[in-house]
Design a protein around this motif. Structure first.
Motif, PDB file in Angstrom:
ATOM      1  N   LEU A   1      78.442 -50.292  44.730  1.00 19.21           N
ATOM      2  CA  LEU A   1      77.877 -51.528  44.692  1.00 19.21           C
ATOM      3  C   LEU A   1      76.425 -51.402  45.632  1.00 19.21           C
ATOM      4  CD1 LEU A   1      81.054 -53.734  45.518  1.00 19.21           C
ATOM      5  CD2 LEU A   1      79.634 -53.621  43.395  1.00 19.21           C
ATOM      6  N   GLU A   2      76.402 -50.468  46.496  1.00 24.20           N
ATOM      7  CA  GLU A   2      75.232 -50.436  47.236  1.00 24.20           C
ATOM      8  C   GLU A   2      73.944 -50.076  46.562  1.00 24.20           C
ATOM      9  OE1 GLU A   2      76.046 -47.934  50.678  1.00 24.20           O
ATOM     10  OE2 GLU A   2      77.423 -49.630  51.490  1.00 24.20           O
ATOM     11  N   SER A   3      74.426 -49.174  45.376  1.00 21.79           N
ATOM     12  CA  SER A   3      73.266 -48.804  44.422  1.00 21.79           C
ATOM     13  C   SER A   3      73.420 -49.820  43.270  1.00 21.79           C
ATOM     14  CB  SER A   3      73.733 -47.533  43.842  1.00 21.79           C
ATOM     15  OG  SER A   3      74.884 -47.553  43.242  1.00 21.79           O
ATOM     16  N   LYS A   4      73.951 -51.038  43.192  1.00 22.32           N
ATOM     17  CA  LYS A   4      73.767 -52.184  42.388  1.00 22.32           C
ATOM     18  C   LYS A   4      74.383 -51.734  40.955  1.00 22.32           C
ATOM     19  CE  LYS A   4      71.114 -54.235  45.432  1.00 22.32           C
ATOM     20  NZ  LYS A   4      71.984 -55.071  46.281  1.00 22.32           N
ATOM     21  N   LYS A   5      75.166 -50.752  41.130  1.00 22.48           N
ATOM     22  CA  LYS A   5      76.040 -50.348  39.780  1.00 22.48           C
ATOM     23  C   LYS A   5      77.586 -50.473  40.030  1.00 22.48           C
ATOM     24  CE  LYS A   5      75.175 -46.526  37.871  1.00 22.48           C
ATOM     25  NZ  LYS A   5      74.812 -45.294  37.700  1.00 22.48           N
ATOM     26  N   MET A   6      78.186 -50.814  38.877  1.00 26.86           N
ATOM     27  CA  MET A   6      79.661 -50.934  38.871  1.00 26.86           C
ATOM     28  C   MET A   6      80.107 -50.854  37.484  1.00 26.86           C
ATOM     29  SD  MET A   6      81.920 -54.208  40.282  1.00 26.86           S
ATOM     30  CE  MET A   6      83.662 -54.331  40.170  1.00 26.86           C
ATOM     31  N   SER A   7      81.197 -50.156  37.277  1.00 29.30           N
ATOM     32  CA  SER A   7      81.935 -49.907  35.961  1.00 29.30           C
ATOM     33  C   SER A   7      82.497 -51.199  35.655  1.00 29.30           C
ATOM     34  CB  SER A   7      82.947 -48.644  35.927  1.00 29.30           C
ATOM     35  OG  SER A   7      83.822 -49.033  36.646  1.00 29.30           O
ATOM     36  N   ARG A   8      82.648 -51.218  34.114  1.00 28.87           N
ATOM     37  CA  ARG A   8      83.446 -52.691  33.678  1.00 28.87           C
ATOM     38  C   ARG A   8      84.778 -52.076  32.919  1.00 28.87           C
ATOM     39  NH1 ARG A   8      80.302 -57.197  30.212  1.00 28.87           N
ATOM     40  NH2 ARG A   8      80.121 -57.862  32.553  1.00 28.87           N
ATOM     41  N   HIS A   9      85.682 -52.796  33.396  1.00 27.20           N
ATOM     42  CA  HIS A   9      87.140 -52.367  33.065  1.00 27.20           C
ATOM     43  C   HIS A   9      87.878 -53.495  32.250  1.00 27.20           C
ATOM     44  CE1 HIS A   9      91.651 -51.556  34.534  1.00 27.20           C
ATOM     45  NE2 HIS A   9      91.558 -51.492  33.296  1.00 27.20           N
ATOM     46  N   ILE A  10      88.221 -53.068  31.034  1.00 28.67           N
ATOM     47  CA  ILE A  10      88.897 -54.411  30.205  1.00 28.67           C
ATOM     48  C   ILE A  10      90.139 -53.734  29.849  1.00 28.67           C
ATOM     49  CG2 ILE A  10      88.686 -55.703  28.040  1.00 28.67           C
ATOM     50  CD1 ILE A  10      85.602 -54.799  27.891  1.00 28.67           C
ATOM     51  N   GLN A  11      91.231 -54.696  30.257  1.00 29.43           N
ATOM     52  CA  GLN A  11      92.683 -53.907  30.004  1.00 29.43           C
ATOM     53  C   GLN A  11      93.356 -55.077  29.126  1.00 29.43           C
ATOM     54  OE1 GLN A  11      93.925 -51.429  31.880  1.00 29.43           O
ATOM     55  NE2 GLN A  11      96.034 -51.687  31.450  1.00 29.43           N
ATOM     56  N   PHE A  12      93.956 -54.472  27.901  1.00 25.02           N
ATOM     57  CA  PHE A  12      94.863 -55.068  27.180  1.00 25.02           C
ATOM     58  C   PHE A  12      96.480 -54.699  27.367  1.00 25.02           C
ATOM     59  CE2 PHE A  12      90.764 -54.807  24.767  1.00 25.02           C
ATOM     60  CZ  PHE A  12      90.843 -56.035  24.427  1.00 25.02           C
ATOM     61  N   GLU A  13      97.217 -55.487  27.851  1.00 19.25           N
ATOM     62  CA  GLU A  13      98.706 -54.923  28.077  1.00 19.25           C
ATOM     63  C   GLU A  13      99.530 -56.105  27.691  1.00 19.25           C
ATOM     64  OE1 GLU A  13      98.403 -53.413  31.902  1.00 19.25           O
ATOM     65  OE2 GLU A  13      98.212 -55.457  32.899  1.00 19.25           O
TER      66      GLU A  13
END
Length: 1022
Positions: A271-283
């Protein structure tokens, strides 16, 4: 806190049920039962509360008189010849391995008392799961076999060896087959022993059998790429992750390893580097992974395969044969958005599927091929060795045995008489085998059917090694002499195969010196000694080979569509059932471990049971409430389970955990929950864990031992949550920064010139797994109380993980001002919202407040503030008034209702001749009638300071780690000295995301939390 959201811990709090409202009128679980507290002193069972201090005064006086009396002096006798490596009062640490993780084992005076992660561990970087933390307790389990057994009675090892060798020779000579059935073997030395055994007996073969297998993935890779391997997944290299039914942060393949990878793209540094992965979950069922997703879409079990097909179509721009329109509109929209996200992250995208169906996995392979995932986020050339089980091979073994072709079967860490779906078939097969040998450490369900039981050592008594993933090798060494008359399974196999080397230590050492040490740049005796100190060697990974487009995707899609149609339930009494592993009991191997049985499930917060998880709206349709017992029937089998109302559960589905319903587990695990394995079935080469079943009410009620709503914050805001978009606009979004809270000092502040111990907790990193709870129990001698006591709100855990559900406010479930309750009509109107809840996990422990409200109300100064900022407890001063618990806004203090470690009613859980050997001598066991709580592992602080003093140097940052911090793979917990401006702790507390829970109360807590950030697509899905 997001002002547009409503946060709540459980449905009873959301709906303000009469029971919840009534309980929260009272500060404590129930009126103090003096007869329970004082029964040991022989006092009248009806001692009124106003006589409590009189009674205590008598107790204290009696102790004082006893202390003044002359008693015989018993002199302690020191070591006549002290072992070189043992210094009384000083801990020793040994390297070892647990399921492929490099670990450190803490011993005191020759007995293992605690397992820690090795900081150099490739998989988890020093973190450990709850199961690994609890594994030390199994060493002292009195249900372990004390001696080898033959024909149901104890026997000597010589007699066992003679009989087994004779029977093996007879089977070989008679043309009969010999089979070794084991759970997946990823130990190089164990595999070498098995290979030598097979060389001695050519009629022998080795079968890897896993109760919860990944055959579907392995066979799909064989079909798609000609490589029958379980890939090594790299979640840290993925910018976009889509999971369809894979609980990869929990029980799917390698939860701790994946947690470390996952958080590296989502925690503070990312977050400090202004980045974050995106996670989508189907269950279908709410999992740990689902609770941490940026977007979670509930889908039916029958829809998971269709989601994969739709995702392939959207990414490829084509239409696979067998394609059916997704009736779930929300899922269809989410698939379109997910495909767009994945394509934008091509080369840094990852799609995983939890199904054991080969066809589903072939479609997932095809999607990942289109995204360029192989060689980037998926590694086929440096695969995982963690699961090699082949479902079809075990079926073939059963058929061979039933035909009378098998003369000997040897079981190693395998218990198919319990965890195979058709135990009747297993028993029939074993009845036709003359020699049946089990290496089980206790008489489990399969061992009970065997001719010979040759009990294996516990891993803390053993030599060995592991290679959980290609290129990473760990060493196992014993930390204690065998507690019972057991023998390592590998040594038994060496003896029975008349190997030239029958000493397994020598075998392991020779194998490493000849084959493995050179891989890590070591050699000879000096290299062996270096290995025992470091615990592992790493080998440079192989270069990724080019991957062709996945084959057979069209045929696989048609099979997926056909299977989905079979799974689709029709009719009000039909449900789609999903069997799953939870992170505590797992496949049932850990059922006799009380620390794990009492660990609240990360999502449901239920202990000591499995249950039928239903969506609240579905339960309303069926006319059942939480705790009602329902009967679930399918495949000629039925179980009766209590209902859990689970927000986020897909409509028309039921989730049931396997691993329960053991009959030969031990005093702790026997008859806890119900066995759901028989619902599984074998088709298309794999054992499937999904099915259609009928569900019906029984009329019985079985209340669950659930911990989540045992304590109330009276509606105060404690959670802070923002979207990534909001965070990028304002890094302090969601905090109280800029909001003034009046502070008052009722006394003069004390200086803390050297140390000011504080903690920071990153809500973005915490996955809610609960490993910290077990680590704290092991470190601080926290007792287990059992199901009935948990129901009474008497659990003793010093740290808990609060789980909060939330959704967008719509005003439907507002409570009536006069009664404080929600009407039934409003509850029913609210049910649709419960399908799409989001979840936040929050570790909660003593906040070590500078203005601690507990300290000001204690009449005997049992709780006071230290000069280093800690809120401390003097147990021998505490008289159990519980005023401190009453005055604590965080509800983190625990009252001892019983002498849990010594009371006979807790025999099944703790009290036996060996279990107390696991106690940490640096921490006193607390007694009945006193309060206890988190001490910030003050014993570790003192040990660290003493070590620095002896070495005449200042403490270094990070040198002292508290137990919860040390086991956390996600590095969600940071402990340190706030007086050191360069410490990791100080930097974390200065983060714009940091806020303090209930700061407005002016208690000045010593734990700062960092706001939860989600890279959400919810607005686009709305």
């Amino acid at each position: 806190m997001d002002s547009n959201k409503k946060y709540w811990k459980g449905l009873e709090e959301l709906n303000r049920t009469p029971e919840f409202v009534e309980k929260n009128k009272h500060e404590f679980a129930e009126p103090l039962p003096i007869e329970e507290v004082l029964s040991g002193a022989g006092l009248a069972s009806r001692t009124p509360r106003r006589d409590f201090l009189k009674a205590l005064g008598f107790g204290v006086g009696a102790v004082t008189l006893a202390a003044c009396q002359k008693v015989p002096v018993h002199k302690s006798i020191p070591y006549l010849i002290k072992p070189e490596e043992v210094t009384p009062g000083v801990a020793n640490y040994y390297t070892s391995t647990y399921n492929g993780h490099a670990i450190l084992v803490k011993t005191r005076e020759g007995r293992p008392i605690k397992v820690e992660g090795n900081p150099g561990d490739l998989l988890a970087g020093g973190g450990l799961s709850a199961q690994a933390q609890a594994s030390v307790l199994d060493l002292y389990d009195t249900n372990r076999l004390k001696d080898p057994q033959m024909d149901g009675g104890d026997a000597g090892w010589d007699a066992i060896d003679s009989f087994v060798k004779q029977q093996l020779a007879a089977a070989q000579a008679g043309g009969k087959k010999i089979r070794i059935i084991s759970s997946t073997v990823h130990s190089p030395s164990t595999q070498a022993v098995i290979n030598d055994f097979v060389a001695k007996y050519p009629a022998a073969a080795h079968i890897n059998y896993d109760a919860f297998s990944y055959t579907g993935i392995i066979q799909a890779n064989q079909q798609s790429f000609g490589k029958a391997v379980l890939p090594h997944y790299n979640f840290d290299k993925a910018d976009v992750i889509v999971s369809v039914g894979a609980d990869f942060l929990g029980s799917w393949i390698s939860g701790e390893e994946f947690t470390k990878q996952y958080v590296s793209n989502r925690g503070s540094k990312a977050l400090e580097s202004k980045k974050m992965s995106r996670h989508i979950q189907f269950e279908s069922g709410m999992s740990i992974t689902g609770t941490n997703a940026d977007a979670r879409i509930p889908v039916k079990v029958s829809e998971e395969g269709l989601v994969l097909i739709a995702l392939y179509n959207a990414i490829s721009g084509t239409t696979l044969p067998g394609t059916k329109k997704l009736e779930n509109a929300k899922a269809a929209t989410a698939v379109t958005l997910a495909a767009k996200e994945l394509l934008a992250a091509k080369g840094k995208a990852l799609v995983v599927a939890g199904s054991n169906e080969v066809a589903n996995q072939v479609v997932a392979n095809a999607i990942n091929t289109l995204l360029g995932s192989y060689g980037a986020t998926i590694d086929l050339d440096n695969p995982s060795n963690q699961y090699k089980g082949n479902d079809a091979q075990f079926v073939a073994f059963l058929n061979e045995a039933k035909r009378g072709e098998v003369g000997a079967a040897i079981f190693l860490n395998a218990n198919p008489a319990y965890d195979y779906f058709n135990t009747k078939e297993v028993k029939e097969a074993l009845s036709k085998i003359k020699l049946k040998v089990s290496f089980a450490g206790q008489k489990d369900e399969t061992a009970d059917l065997c001719t010979v039981i040759a009990p294996n050592h516990h891993y803390l008594e053993s030599w060995g090694d592991d290679s959980a993933v290609s290129g990473y090798y760990t060493i196992m060494q014993p930390t204690i002499n065998p507690v019972y008359n057991t023998r390592q399974a590998e040594q038994s196999l060496l003896i029975w195969s008349e190997n030239a080397t029958t000493d397994y230590y020598a075998y392991v050492r020779n194998n490493w010196i000849s084959n493995l040490l050179t891989l890590g740049g070591l050699s000879g005796q000096s290299g062996w000694e270096t290995l025992l100190q470091t615990g592992f060697v790493k080998v440079a990974p192989k270069a990724a080979a080019p991957v062709a487009n996945a084959a057979n995707v069209g045929a696989a899609a048609q099979l997926v569509a056909a299977n989905s149609a079979k799974l689709a339930a029709s009719g009000d009494d039909k449900v789609e059932v999903q069997l799953y592993l939870n992170t505590a009991i797992g496949d049932g191997s850990y059922a006799n471990n009380p620390w794990l049985q009492e660990l609240p499930d990360p999502v449901s917060k239920v202990t000591w049971d499995n249950y039928a998880a239903l969506a609240p709206k579905h339960a309303e349709k069926l006319g059942v409430e939480e705790g009602d017992v329902v009967k679930i029937e399918a495949n000629g089998y039925s179980v009766e389970l209590p209902v859990l109302l689970q927000p986020g559960q897909a409509q028309g589905t039921v989730s049931i955990a396997v691993g329960y319903g053991r009959t030969h587990s031990g005093l702790v695990g026997n008859s806890v929950g119900k066995n759901a394995y028989p619902f599984a079935s074998f088709s298309n080469g794999t054992v499937g864990k999904t099915l259609v079943a009928t569900i019906s009410k029984t009329g019985d009620v079985s209340p669950l031992a659930q911990t989540q709503t045992h304590h109330s914050y009276e509606g105060r805001d404690v959670i802070r949550e923002v979207s990534l978009k909001e965070y990028l606009k304002d890094p302090a979004a969601g905090t109280d920064h800029g909001k003034e809270h009046k502070t008052y000092d009722l006394w003069e502040a004390h200086e803390r010139p050297v140390y000011d111990w504080k903690m920071a907790i990153d809500l973005n990193a915490c996955t809610g797994c609960g490993a910290c709870i077990v680590a704290c129990s092991a470190e601080n001698n926290i007792p287990v109380v059992g199901k009935d006591e948990v129901r009474r709100r008497r659990e003793m855990h010093w740290i808990r993980i609060d789980r909060y559900y939330s959704y967008e406010k719509n005003g439907k479930a507002e409570a009536d001002e006069e009664t404080g309750m929600v009407t039934k009509e409003k509850q029913i109107a609210e049910l649709d919202n419960l399908d799409y809840v989001t979840v936040v996990h929050q570790p909660m422990l003593c906040q070590h407040c500078d203005h601690a409200p507990c300290e000001t109300v204690c009449p005997v100064l049992a709780t006071v503030h230290s000069s280093e900022g800690l809120n401390q407890m003097a147990y021998n001063r505490c008289v159990g008034t519980r005023y401190c618990a009453n005055n604590c806004p965080y509800k983190v203090r625990r009252f001892n209702w019983f002498n849990y470690w010594n009371d006979s009613r807790f025999d099944n859980y703790l009290q036996n001749e060996h279990t107390q050997l696991v106690l940490n001598p640096d921490v006193t066991t607390r007694f009945r009638g006193v309060m206890e709580k988190c001490s910030m592992c003050v014993q570790r602080i003192q040990a660290g300071k003493l070590k620095a003093k002896i070495e005449k140097r200042p403490l270094t940052d990070g040198e002292i780690k508290v137990a919860c911090q040390q086991t956390c793979t996600a590095n969600a917990i940071i402990f340190g000295n706030a007086n050191d401006p360069n410490s990791e702790l100080s930097k974390a507390l200065k983060s714009e995301r940091t806020y303090y829970v209930l700061q407005e109360l002016n208690v000045q807590p010593g734990i700062g939390y960092q706001v939860k950030v989600r890279n959400t697509i919810e607005n686009e899905l709305a």
